[in-house]
Design a protein around this motif. Structure first.
Motif, short mmCIF file in Angstrom:
data_model
loop_
_atom_site.label_atom_id
_atom_site.label_comp_id
_atom_site.label_asym_id
_atom_site.label_seq_id
_atom_site.Cartn_x
_atom_site.Cartn_y
_atom_site.Cartn_z
N GLU A 4 13.64 -0.62 20.27
CA GLU A 4 13.41 -0.51 18.83
C GLU A 4 13.62 -1.85 18.14
O GLU A 4 12.84 -2.25 17.28
CB GLU A 4 14.32 0.56 18.23
N ASP A 5 14.68 -2.56 18.53
CA ASP A 5 14.96 -3.88 17.96
C ASP A 5 13.86 -4.88 18.31
O ASP A 5 13.44 -5.67 17.47
CB ASP A 5 16.31 -4.41 18.44
N ASP A 6 13.39 -4.82 19.56
CA ASP A 6 12.30 -5.70 19.99
C ASP A 6 11.03 -5.43 19.19
O ASP A 6 10.33 -6.35 18.77
CB ASP A 6 12.00 -5.53 21.48
N ALA A 44 3.86 1.23 18.94
CA ALA A 44 5.24 1.74 18.89
C ALA A 44 5.42 2.92 19.84
O ALA A 44 6.45 3.03 20.50
CB ALA A 44 5.60 2.15 17.46
N LYS A 45 4.41 3.78 19.90
CA LYS A 45 4.50 4.94 20.80
C LYS A 45 4.54 4.52 22.26
O LYS A 45 5.12 5.22 23.09
CB LYS A 45 3.32 5.88 20.56
N ALA A 46 3.92 3.39 22.59
CA ALA A 46 3.86 2.95 23.99
C ALA A 46 4.80 1.77 24.27
O ALA A 46 4.77 1.20 25.36
CB ALA A 46 2.43 2.54 24.32
N TRP A 47 5.61 1.39 23.31
CA TRP A 47 6.42 0.17 23.41
C TRP A 47 7.28 0.15 24.68
O TRP A 47 7.43 -0.90 25.31
CB TRP A 47 7.30 0.02 22.17
N HIS A 48 7.82 1.26 25.06
CA HIS A 48 8.70 1.30 26.23
C HIS A 48 7.94 1.01 27.53
O HIS A 48 8.55 0.66 28.54
CB HIS A 48 9.40 2.67 26.32
N ARG A 49 6.62 1.14 27.52
CA ARG A 49 5.81 0.88 28.72
C ARG A 49 5.26 -0.54 28.78
O ARG A 49 4.70 -0.94 29.80
CB ARG A 49 4.63 1.85 28.77
N ILE A 50 5.38 -1.30 27.71
CA ILE A 50 4.78 -2.63 27.65
C ILE A 50 5.69 -3.62 28.36
O ILE A 50 6.84 -3.81 27.98
CB ILE A 50 4.53 -3.08 26.20
N ASP A 51 5.17 -4.24 29.42
CA ASP A 51 5.92 -5.25 30.15
C ASP A 51 5.46 -6.62 29.70
O ASP A 51 4.26 -6.88 29.57
CB ASP A 51 5.68 -5.12 31.67
N GLY A 52 6.37 -7.53 29.49
CA GLY A 52 6.01 -8.90 29.14
C GLY A 52 5.58 -9.01 27.68
O GLY A 52 6.08 -8.32 26.80
N ASP A 53 4.63 -9.90 27.45
CA ASP A 53 4.15 -10.22 26.10
C ASP A 53 3.35 -9.04 25.54
O ASP A 53 2.34 -8.64 26.10
CB ASP A 53 3.27 -11.47 26.17
N PRO A 54 3.78 -8.49 24.41
CA PRO A 54 3.07 -7.35 23.83
C PRO A 54 1.81 -7.74 23.05
O PRO A 54 1.00 -6.88 22.73
CB PRO A 54 4.10 -6.73 22.89
N GLU A 55 1.63 -9.02 22.77
CA GLU A 55 0.51 -9.47 21.93
C GLU A 55 -0.86 -9.02 22.44
O GLU A 55 -1.65 -8.47 21.67
CB GLU A 55 0.55 -11.00 21.75
N PRO A 56 -1.20 -9.24 23.70
CA PRO A 56 -2.53 -8.79 24.16
C PRO A 56 -2.72 -7.28 24.03
O PRO A 56 -3.80 -6.81 23.67
CB PRO A 56 -2.57 -9.21 25.64
N TYR A 57 -1.67 -6.53 24.28
CA TYR A 57 -1.74 -5.07 24.18
C TYR A 57 -2.03 -4.65 22.74
O TYR A 57 -2.91 -3.83 22.47
CB TYR A 57 -0.43 -4.47 24.68
N VAL A 58 -1.28 -5.21 21.79
CA VAL A 58 -1.44 -4.85 20.38
C VAL A 58 -2.80 -5.31 19.87
O VAL A 58 -3.48 -4.57 19.15
CB VAL A 58 -0.29 -5.43 19.54
N ARG A 59 -3.22 -6.49 20.24
CA ARG A 59 -4.53 -6.98 19.79
C ARG A 59 -5.67 -6.13 20.37
O ARG A 59 -6.65 -5.88 19.68
CB ARG A 59 -4.71 -8.45 20.13
N ARG A 60 -5.52 -5.70 21.59
CA ARG A 60 -6.56 -4.83 22.15
C ARG A 60 -6.65 -3.52 21.36
O ARG A 60 -7.73 -3.04 21.07
CB ARG A 60 -6.29 -4.54 23.62
#
Length: 164
Positions: A4-6, A44-60
């Motif tokens: 949550e903090d991340d 936010a719903k998938a945040w716990h599954r994101i490994d490494g840099d979240p930027e590409p995931y969020v931009r996609r």
């Protein structure tokens, strides 16, 4: 709690950049806000599954959500509205207004491809992967969009470049 903090830190740091991209994708400040909020909610719903840099995931999510919106609703194109802009000289303002007007008259798909290719600086393959289409589709859409810009705003020829 660490997740949550991340996420909170990511949102605080990256929302302005995501908002600029969303505005370029949608051409509307309010729709851009909705797009960013939707992308961040899904992330936010998938945040716990994101490994490494979240930027590409969020931009996609941002890009694919925008594509989903224009596929589902085929929203009527509207001119680009007011958006926070830095102060600029008279010629910069004229160029910006001409470019915004021309971009506002492109289809959502054409505008999205141009934003990915030239604002986000993605390669054709990266843009294709992001949108879930072939590289050939990105190439042809880019060619069509630049051709339409040349027709809509010949005064942008230096910015757009000559067709190859």
């Amino acid at each position: 709690m660490a997740h949550e903090d991340d996420f909170t830190a990511y949102v605080a740091a990256r929302t302005p950049a995501l908002s600029r991209t969303a505005y370029l994708l949608t051409g509307d400040a309010h729709l851009a806000e909705d797009l960013v909020q939707t992308a961040l909610f899904k992330a936010a719903k998938a945040w716990h599954r994101i490994d490494g840099d979240p930027e590409p995931y969020v931009r996609r999510i941002l890009y694919t959500q925008n594509v989903s919106w224009w596929r589902q609703r085929r929203l009527a194109e509207s001119p680009l509205g007011d958006h926070d802009r830095p102060a600029a000289s008279g010629s910069d303002v004229a160029l910006r207004l001409t470019l915004e007007d021309a971009l506002g008259r492109l289809t959502a798909k054409q505008r999205t491809v141009l934003v990915l290719r030239y604002f986000e600086d993605l390669t054709e393959v990266e843009a294709a992967r992001t949108l879930g289409v072939s590289a050939g589709t990105v190439k042809s859409t880019t060619r069509q969009a630049l051709g339409r810009l040349r027709t809509l705003a010949p005064e942008l020829a230096e910015l757009i470049g000559e067709p190859s």
